[in-house]
Design a protein around this motif. Structure first.
Motif, PDB file in Angstrom:
ATOM      1  N   ALA A  95      -1.252  -0.038   5.785  1.00 21.08           N
ATOM      2  CA  ALA A  95      -1.612  -1.451   5.636  1.00 21.08           C
ATOM      3  C   ALA A  95      -0.339  -2.225   5.289  1.00 21.08           C
ATOM      4  O   ALA A  95       0.432  -1.811   4.417  1.00 21.08           O
TER       5      ALA A  95
ATOM      6  N   HIS B 181      -3.468  -3.963  11.790  1.00 22.35           N
ATOM      7  CA  HIS B 181      -4.209  -2.895  11.103  1.00 22.35           C
ATOM      8  C   HIS B 181      -5.361  -3.546  10.337  1.00 22.35           C
ATOM      9  O   HIS B 181      -5.218  -4.650   9.812  1.00 22.35           O
ATOM     10  N   SER B 182      -6.489  -2.860  10.251  1.00 23.58           N
ATOM     11  CA  SER B 182      -7.650  -3.441   9.553  1.00 23.58           C
ATOM     12  C   SER B 182      -7.368  -3.684   8.078  1.00 23.58           C
ATOM     13  O   SER B 182      -8.000  -4.525   7.438  1.00 23.58           O
ATOM     14  N   GLY B 183      -6.398  -2.958   7.519  1.00 26.02           N
ATOM     15  CA  GLY B 183      -6.077  -3.131   6.102  1.00 26.02           C
ATOM     16  C   GLY B 183      -4.984  -4.135   5.826  1.00 26.02           C
ATOM     17  O   GLY B 183      -4.626  -4.363   4.664  1.00 26.02           O
ATOM     18  N   ASP B 184      -4.418  -4.754   6.886  1.00 27.42           N
ATOM     19  CA  ASP B 184      -3.346  -5.736   6.687  1.00 27.42           C
ATOM     20  C   ASP B 184      -3.839  -6.906   5.838  1.00 27.42           C
ATOM     21  O   ASP B 184      -5.007  -7.313   5.917  1.00 27.42           O
ATOM     22  N   LEU B 185      -2.914  -7.451   5.063  1.00 28.09           N
ATOM     23  CA  LEU B 185      -3.269  -8.540   4.151  1.00 28.09           C
ATOM     24  C   LEU B 185      -2.241  -9.651   4.271  1.00 28.09           C
ATOM     25  O   LEU B 185      -1.034  -9.419   4.129  1.00 28.09           O
TER      26      LEU B 185
ATOM     27  N   GLN C  39      -1.308  -1.984  -2.664  1.00 27.16           N
ATOM     28  CA  GLN C  39      -2.240  -2.407  -1.634  1.00 27.16           C
ATOM     29  C   GLN C  39      -1.635  -2.318  -0.237  1.00 27.16           C
ATOM     30  O   GLN C  39      -2.315  -2.611   0.747  1.00 27.16           O
ATOM     31  N   GLY C  40      -0.371  -1.915  -0.133  1.00 19.05           N
ATOM     32  CA  GLY C  40       0.257  -1.776   1.164  1.00 19.05           C
ATOM     33  C   GLY C  40       1.764  -1.838   1.054  1.00 19.05           C
ATOM     34  O   GLY C  40       2.343  -1.738  -0.035  1.00 19.05           O
TER      35      GLY C  40
END
Length: 303
Positions: free
Chosen positions: A190, A219-223, A239-240
């Motif tokens: 992420a 990516h689905s977890g990108d923020l 968190q990444g």
């Protein structure tokens, strides 16, 4: 030289007489004649319709009414004198406004501003931070530190840091995913993005992957986050992976709060630039000189 107190008239006269127990001593302390002090007290007594002082051969003592009024006068005088000193200090204080973005304000300036105050104790720095701090903003402060390219700024601008980024994350996150040994795995992680305009002035993840000769799909977890402080906090919270800018994350790398896990990416014509305001005051010049010297000192001390 002692500062001249505000003229409080009868309040200061009554306070001195009650504290010293003598009209003559009060007159001497206040720089007045004894008849003038006596006249002020008699005027008060006439207005109140009661005696404030019991006069005798050994001096003057406060009556019961005098003690009540004296307590109020002493309290009022102390409060006013304290406020007067505060106001005069404010008048002497030299204020300089520094305009910059949240990243520079939070990660470079704030941890160091106390050092500047120790060298220039009479100067007060007002930091004006904005998410939209860009080279097109004029007259935002006495001094500005902005991010951009050499061509964005006038010739008098001084470059503080060249743009250099490296992937970073929390040490626990790196250990769990083996990123120190296998930085190629970054693309599967992420990623933490600093949101920008359609034409960003700083490196993004797309630039970093392009420099590595690869491409990476979202990516689905990108923020995505709109301030760099939030990006760094998210990286510390594991968190990444974030892009860390030299000059802003150096202390976090040094104390191990963050770890670098990939190849750096840099361009010398971009970075943070210091811009003097149009009409520099003495404290503004002091701040400019101090920032430049501090950056040079830290650069020389770096391994």
């Amino acid at each position: 030289m002692a500062e001249r107190p505000l003229d409080l008239g009868w309040i200061r006269v009554l306070e001195a007489v009650g504290r010293l127990g003598s009209l003559t001593a009060a007159a001497h302390e206040l720089g007045l004649s004894q008849p003038a002090v006596s006249y002020t007290i008699r005027q008060l007594e006439d207005q109140l319709g009661t005696t404030l002082l019991a006069r005798g051969p050994r001096g003057s003592t406060l009556s019961a009414a005098g003690r009540v009024l004296h307590r109020a006068a002493a309290t009022a005088q102390a409060g006013i004198d304290d406020s007067t000193r505060t106001i005069r200090r404010m008048g002497r204080q030299k204020v300089v406004r520094l305009f910059t973005d949240y990243g520079f304000a939070s990660f470079w300036m704030m941890p160091r501003v106390a050092r500047f105050r120790r060298v220039h104790p009479d100067a007060q720095v007002h930091i004006i931070a904005s998410a939209s701090a860009d080279p097109g903003i004029d007259d935002a402060g006495d001094v500005a530190v902005l991010f951009g390219a050499r061509g964005d700024f006038p010739v008098e601008a001084v470059q503080l840091f060249e743009e250099r980024v490296v992937p970073v994350c929390g040490p626990g996150f790196a250990a769990r995913h083996g990123l120190a040994e296998h930085p190629e795995r970054i693309g599967a992680m992420a990623l933490l993005h600093l949101e920008s305009t359609p034409r960003p002035r700083w490196f993004g993840w797309r630039d970093w992957f392009a420099a590595q000769g690869t491409a990476r799909q979202p990516h689905s977890g990108d923020l995505g986050l709109n301030t760099y402080g939030m990006v760094v906090q998210a990286a510390i919270a594991e968190q990444g992976v974030a892009l860390g800018w030299s000059g802003l994350i150096d202390s976090a790398l040094k104390d191990g709060t963050l770890v670098a896990i990939g190849a750096p990416l840099e361009r010398s014509e971009h970075g943070y630039w210091l811009l003097p305001g149009p009409d520099l005051t003495e404290p503004a010049r002091d701040l400019i000189d101090w920032i430049i010297a501090e950056v040079a000192r830290e650069r020389e001390a770096a391994p």
